[in-house]
Design a protein around this motif. Structure first.
Motif, PDB file in Angstrom:
ATOM      1  N   GLU A  17      46.747 -12.940  -2.550  1.00 46.86           N
ATOM      2  CA  GLU A  17      45.988 -13.642  -1.058  1.00 46.86           C
ATOM      3  C   GLU A  17      45.399 -14.477  -1.795  1.00 46.86           C
ATOM      4  O   GLU A  17      43.896 -14.555  -2.766  1.00 46.86           O
ATOM      5  N   LEU A  18      44.787 -15.481  -0.674  1.00 45.90           N
ATOM      6  CA  LEU A  18      43.640 -16.977  -1.255  1.00 45.90           C
ATOM      7  C   LEU A  18      42.629 -16.147  -1.076  1.00 45.90           C
ATOM      8  O   LEU A  18      42.739 -16.020  -0.035  1.00 45.90           O
ATOM      9  N   VAL A  19      41.755 -16.659  -1.662  1.00 46.46           N
ATOM     10  CA  VAL A  19      40.230 -16.161  -1.279  1.00 46.46           C
ATOM     11  C   VAL A  19      40.042 -17.312  -0.061  1.00 46.46           C
ATOM     12  O   VAL A  19      39.872 -18.308   0.539  1.00 46.46           O
ATOM     13  N   PRO A  20      39.566 -16.603   1.106  1.00 47.45           N
ATOM     14  CA  PRO A  20      39.206 -17.566   2.951  1.00 47.45           C
ATOM     15  C   PRO A  20      38.205 -18.418   2.744  1.00 47.45           C
ATOM     16  O   PRO A  20      36.884 -17.870   1.724  1.00 47.45           O
ATOM     17  N   MET A  76      33.469 -23.381  -5.169  1.00 50.08           N
ATOM     18  CA  MET A  76      32.583 -22.540  -5.580  1.00 50.08           C
ATOM     19  C   MET A  76      33.532 -21.454  -4.387  1.00 50.08           C
ATOM     20  O   MET A  76      32.912 -21.226  -3.401  1.00 50.08           O
ATOM     21  N   LEU A  77      32.806 -20.471  -5.359  1.00 51.56           N
ATOM     22  CA  LEU A  77      33.133 -19.075  -4.582  1.00 51.56           C
ATOM     23  C   LEU A  77      31.754 -18.278  -4.276  1.00 51.56           C
ATOM     24  O   LEU A  77      30.989 -18.397  -5.465  1.00 51.56           O
ATOM     25  N   GLU A 102      42.212 -20.104  -7.253  1.00 50.71           N
ATOM     26  CA  GLU A 102      41.928 -18.584  -6.038  1.00 50.71           C
ATOM     27  C   GLU A 102      41.333 -19.179  -4.573  1.00 50.71           C
ATOM     28  O   GLU A 102      41.535 -18.219  -3.378  1.00 50.71           O
ATOM     29  N   MET A 103      41.600 -20.396  -4.062  1.00 49.19           N
ATOM     30  CA  MET A 103      41.429 -20.520  -3.128  1.00 49.19           C
ATOM     31  C   MET A 103      42.370 -21.560  -2.027  1.00 49.19           C
ATOM     32  O   MET A 103      42.325 -21.758  -1.390  1.00 49.19           O
ATOM     33  N   GLY A 104      42.842 -22.001  -3.317  1.00 47.51           N
ATOM     34  CA  GLY A 104      44.110 -23.209  -2.930  1.00 47.51           C
ATOM     35  C   GLY A 104      43.788 -24.583  -2.820  1.00 47.51           C
ATOM     36  O   GLY A 104      44.588 -25.317  -2.299  1.00 47.51           O
ATOM     37  N   VAL A 105      42.394 -24.907  -3.401  1.00 52.10           N
ATOM     38  CA  VAL A 105      42.492 -26.269  -3.572  1.00 52.10           C
ATOM     39  C   VAL A 105      42.131 -26.179  -5.173  1.00 52.10           C
ATOM     40  O   VAL A 105      42.334 -25.247  -6.305  1.00 52.10           O
ATOM     41  N   GLU A 106      42.409 -27.940  -5.369  1.00 51.56           N
ATOM     42  CA  GLU A 106      41.532 -28.459  -6.350  1.00 51.56           C
ATOM     43  C   GLU A 106      40.386 -27.360  -7.459  1.00 51.56           C
ATOM     44  O   GLU A 106      40.622 -27.325  -8.606  1.00 51.56           O
ATOM     45  N   GLY A 125      34.402  -9.336  -6.434  1.00 48.04           N
ATOM     46  CA  GLY A 125      33.466  -9.019  -4.897  1.00 48.04           C
ATOM     47  C   GLY A 125      33.529  -9.658  -4.278  1.00 48.04           C
ATOM     48  O   GLY A 125      32.987 -10.114  -2.966  1.00 48.04           O
ATOM     49  N   ARG A 126      34.290 -11.082  -5.129  1.00 47.97           N
ATOM     50  CA  ARG A 126      34.692 -11.933  -4.039  1.00 47.97           C
ATOM     51  C   ARG A 126      34.616 -11.919  -3.007  1.00 47.97           C
ATOM     52  O   ARG A 126      36.251 -11.903  -2.712  1.00 47.97           O
ATOM     53  N   THR A 127      34.181 -13.087  -1.763  1.00 44.37           N
ATOM     54  CA  THR A 127      34.853 -12.880  -0.210  1.00 44.37           C
ATOM     55  C   THR A 127      35.134 -13.847   0.552  1.00 44.37           C
ATOM     56  O   THR A 127      36.763 -13.543   0.773  1.00 44.37           O
ATOM     57  N   HIS A 128      35.156 -14.883   0.053  1.00 47.31           N
ATOM     58  CA  HIS A 128      35.061 -16.644   0.522  1.00 47.31           C
ATOM     59  C   HIS A 128      35.107 -17.529  -1.044  1.00 47.31           C
ATOM     60  O   HIS A 128      34.273 -17.467  -2.266  1.00 47.31           O
ATOM     61  N   GLY A 129      35.216 -19.159  -0.081  1.00 48.79           N
ATOM     62  CA  GLY A 129      34.761 -19.870  -1.361  1.00 48.79           C
ATOM     63  C   GLY A 129      34.766 -21.485  -0.478  1.00 48.79           C
ATOM     64  O   GLY A 129      34.710 -21.068   0.804  1.00 48.79           O
TER      65      GLY A 129
END
Length: 258
Positions: free
Chosen positions: A3-6, A236-237, A229-233, A180-184
């Protein structure tokens, strides 16, 4: 499929305060997110707890002047106009009430709904963290709670005319693979370029560090790993905590009981 990081809900952000120990701390990736935020009209302020005077072989006062000038140029590169620099001693920053009080004061002055600070763990994916970083991160987390309580550092309210401030979000920078990463934040394109330029602004400081890689060589590289991890080029997480949300344990208990 993993699942990608939102994305962070940055459409709700109005004002962001970044609390760090030294000049240049923001420029190792996090300033790319700042560049995106300021371009979207979000006001961003920096609070530096030291002047970085112990970071170069030059005499401390000379180093402090140099690093402040470079930090001002770094801020300009990403659209930050509000820069506050305190004079706690570099290299021996002490966690305690004095540090919490000073951070609390700036939170009450700037009135952010988001505070960005760095981790307080001894060990990080980059190795053992520097002591000032740990003290700054822990004091910033505590100062967020302090700032909301009118009975903590009450003299700031009674004598200085400040008011309590409720921060909604705390953001800690994270890296690809960090559990622990939750968002990007998508920083592809101009935010990345401006973030690289912000680190390049610390030219004399970087020149004093043996074998330091060029910012344009390594910043895009590790932000590309984040981007996957976010589905972009490039991304920053963050480890993001919404202080207005119910604790996760309560949410889980509600789901289990339904």
């Amino acid at each position: 499929m993993t699942e990608l990081v939102p994305a962070l809900p940055e459409e709700s952000f109005r004002r962001v305060l970044c609390v760090v120990a030294h000049p240049d701390d923001m420029e190792y990736g996090t300033s790319t997110a700042v560049a995106r935020w300021t371009a979207r009209g979000i006001e961003v302020g920096y609070l530096l707890l030291t002047r970085g005077e112990a970071g170069m072989p030059n005499p401390p006062e000379e180093t402090a002047r140099l690093r402040l000038a470079e930090q001002q140029a770094a801020c300009a590169a990403v659209g930050v106009e509000h820069l506050t620099v305190l004079e706690h001693p570099d290299g021996v920053l002490v966690y305690g009430l004095d540090l919490r009080r000073d951070i609390c004061r700036e939170i009450r002055r700037f009135r952010p709904d988001v505070v960005v600070t760095f981790g307080y763990a001894v060990e990080t994916p980059m190795g053992y963290d520097q002591a000032d970083h740990r003290a700054a991160g822990l004091a910033a987390l505590d100062a967020v709670r302090d700032a909301a309580n009118r009975w903590v550092f009450a003299e700031q309210i009674d004598d200085e005319g400040l008011e309590p401030c409720d921060v909604r979000w705390i953001l800690l920078p994270a890296f690809a693979g960090d559990p622990g990463r939750t968002h990007g934040v998508d920083v592809t394109g101009e935010p990345l370029q401006r973030g690289v330029a912000s680190l390049e602004a610390h030219a004399r400081y970087l020149a004093a560090l043996p074998d330091h890689p060029a910012p344009a060589d390594f910043i895009p590289m590790f932000l590309a790993l984040n981007g996957k991890e976010m589905g972009v080029e490039h991304a920053m997480l963050f480890r993001a905590r919404d202080l207005q949300a119910p604790p996760a344990l309560l949410i889980e208990d509600t789901v289990d009981d339904s």
